[in-house]
Design a protein around this motif. Structure first.
Motif, PDB file in Angstrom:
ATOM      1  N   THR A 146     -16.165   7.947 -12.253  1.00 57.88           N
ATOM      2  CA  THR A 146     -15.277   9.104 -12.354  1.00 57.88           C
ATOM      3  C   THR A 146     -13.870   8.612 -12.628  1.00 57.88           C
ATOM      4  O   THR A 146     -13.412   7.647 -12.017  1.00 57.88           O
ATOM      5  N   TYR A 177     -13.205  13.599 -14.773  1.00 61.36           N
ATOM      6  CA  TYR A 177     -14.454  13.633 -15.533  1.00 61.36           C
ATOM      7  C   TYR A 177     -15.366  12.548 -14.987  1.00 61.36           C
ATOM      8  O   TYR A 177     -14.935  11.441 -14.675  1.00 61.36           O
ATOM      9  N   THR A 178     -16.618  12.936 -14.803  1.00 63.79           N
ATOM     10  CA  THR A 178     -17.628  12.000 -14.325  1.00 63.79           C
ATOM     11  C   THR A 178     -18.580  11.720 -15.483  1.00 63.79           C
ATOM     12  O   THR A 178     -19.137  12.647 -16.076  1.00 63.79           O
ATOM     13  N   GLN A 235     -22.601   5.252 -13.453  1.00 67.18           N
ATOM     14  CA  GLN A 235     -21.774   6.452 -13.355  1.00 67.18           C
ATOM     15  C   GLN A 235     -20.397   6.084 -12.812  1.00 67.18           C
ATOM     16  O   GLN A 235     -20.283   5.240 -11.924  1.00 67.18           O
ATOM     17  N   GLU A 242     -23.683  11.467 -20.465  1.00 72.07           N
ATOM     18  CA  GLU A 242     -23.548  12.806 -19.890  1.00 72.07           C
ATOM     19  C   GLU A 242     -22.172  12.917 -19.252  1.00 72.07           C
ATOM     20  O   GLU A 242     -21.689  11.957 -18.648  1.00 72.07           O
ATOM     21  N   VAL A 243     -21.546  14.097 -19.387  1.00 70.11           N
ATOM     22  CA  VAL A 243     -20.183  14.308 -18.897  1.00 70.11           C
ATOM     23  C   VAL A 243     -20.120  15.571 -18.040  1.00 70.11           C
ATOM     24  O   VAL A 243     -20.650  16.610 -18.433  1.00 70.11           O
ATOM     25  N   LYS A 244     -19.453  15.463 -16.899  1.00 69.56           N
ATOM     26  CA  LYS A 244     -19.131  16.632 -16.078  1.00 69.56           C
ATOM     27  C   LYS A 244     -17.632  16.589 -15.818  1.00 69.56           C
ATOM     28  O   LYS A 244     -17.086  15.535 -15.503  1.00 69.56           O
ATOM     29  N   THR A 245     -16.968  17.740 -15.956  1.00 69.06           N
ATOM     30  CA  THR A 245     -15.514  17.778 -15.767  1.00 69.06           C
ATOM     31  C   THR A 245     -15.160  18.704 -14.613  1.00 69.06           C
ATOM     32  O   THR A 245     -15.935  19.590 -14.245  1.00 69.06           O
ATOM     33  N   GLU A 246     -13.970  18.477 -14.066  1.00 70.28           N
ATOM     34  CA  GLU A 246     -13.488  19.323 -12.970  1.00 70.28           C
ATOM     35  C   GLU A 246     -11.967  19.412 -13.042  1.00 70.28           C
ATOM     36  O   GLU A 246     -11.288  18.410 -13.289  1.00 70.28           O
ATOM     37  N   THR A 283     -24.522  16.413 -23.481  1.00 73.89           N
ATOM     38  CA  THR A 283     -25.237  15.147 -23.557  1.00 73.89           C
ATOM     39  C   THR A 283     -25.197  14.651 -24.993  1.00 73.89           C
ATOM     40  O   THR A 283     -25.380  15.420 -25.911  1.00 73.89           O
ATOM     41  N   THR A 335     -21.911   9.669 -16.922  1.00 75.94           N
ATOM     42  CA  THR A 335     -23.151   8.950 -16.633  1.00 75.94           C
ATOM     43  C   THR A 335     -23.638   8.345 -17.942  1.00 75.94           C
ATOM     44  O   THR A 335     -23.834   9.070 -18.929  1.00 75.94           O
ATOM     45  N   PHE A 389     -15.732  16.970 -25.465  1.00 76.87           N
ATOM     46  CA  PHE A 389     -15.987  17.860 -24.329  1.00 76.87           C
ATOM     47  C   PHE A 389     -14.670  18.476 -23.894  1.00 76.87           C
ATOM     48  O   PHE A 389     -13.593  17.911 -24.108  1.00 76.87           O
TER      49      PHE A 389
END
Length: 126
Positions: free
Chosen positions: A84, A32-33, A82, A11-15, A2, A35, A117
């Motif tokens: 992706t 990457y998602t 948000q 905020e970042v989420k990766t896959e 964050t 927010t 990130f």
């Protein structure tokens, strides 16, 4: 991960997308998602983005452009936007960082930084 600036929190989420990656051809696909949360007291509009992507070989690429995923969203106070997106690396590990150029409803522009990130194939890092 964050990151917060004056009024924007990112905020970042990766896959790792294994099904669409071909490691034998040095093609590793990551999503990457993001927010983006507006903590300020004015509407803000995301005008543009700037990314710096570095793979494990030290190869850098930059991505700049209007908005994100074809949109220039306006985010009201105390709400979030948000989306992706994705990127392809030639290595199983990389790092992304960048910034968004935002504009407040009063016309003032500012940069919202996005801290570095990691993009990594699961199990690669211990």
């Amino acid at each position: 991960m964050t990151q917060s600036t004056t009024s924007i929190k990112v905020e970042v989420k990766t896959e790792y997308i294994e099904a669409q990656s071909t490691p034998d051809e040095e093609k590793f696909l990551f999503s990457y998602t993001i927010t983006i949360i507006n903590l300020g007291d004015q509407d803000v509009t995301l005008k543009s983005r700037h990314w710096c992507i570095t793979d494990a070989n030290g190869r850098k690429s930059e991505v700049q452009g209007a908005g994100v995923v074809g949109e220039t969203p306006t985010i009201k106070p105390n709400t979030a936007y948000q989306y992706t997106s994705g990127t392809v690396l030639e290595t199983p590990f990389g790092v992304m960082e960048g910034s968004y150029t935002m504009q407040k409803s009063n016309g003032e522009e500012f940069k919202a930084p996005i801290s570095a990130f990691s993009l990594a194939v699961p199990g690669l890092l211990h």
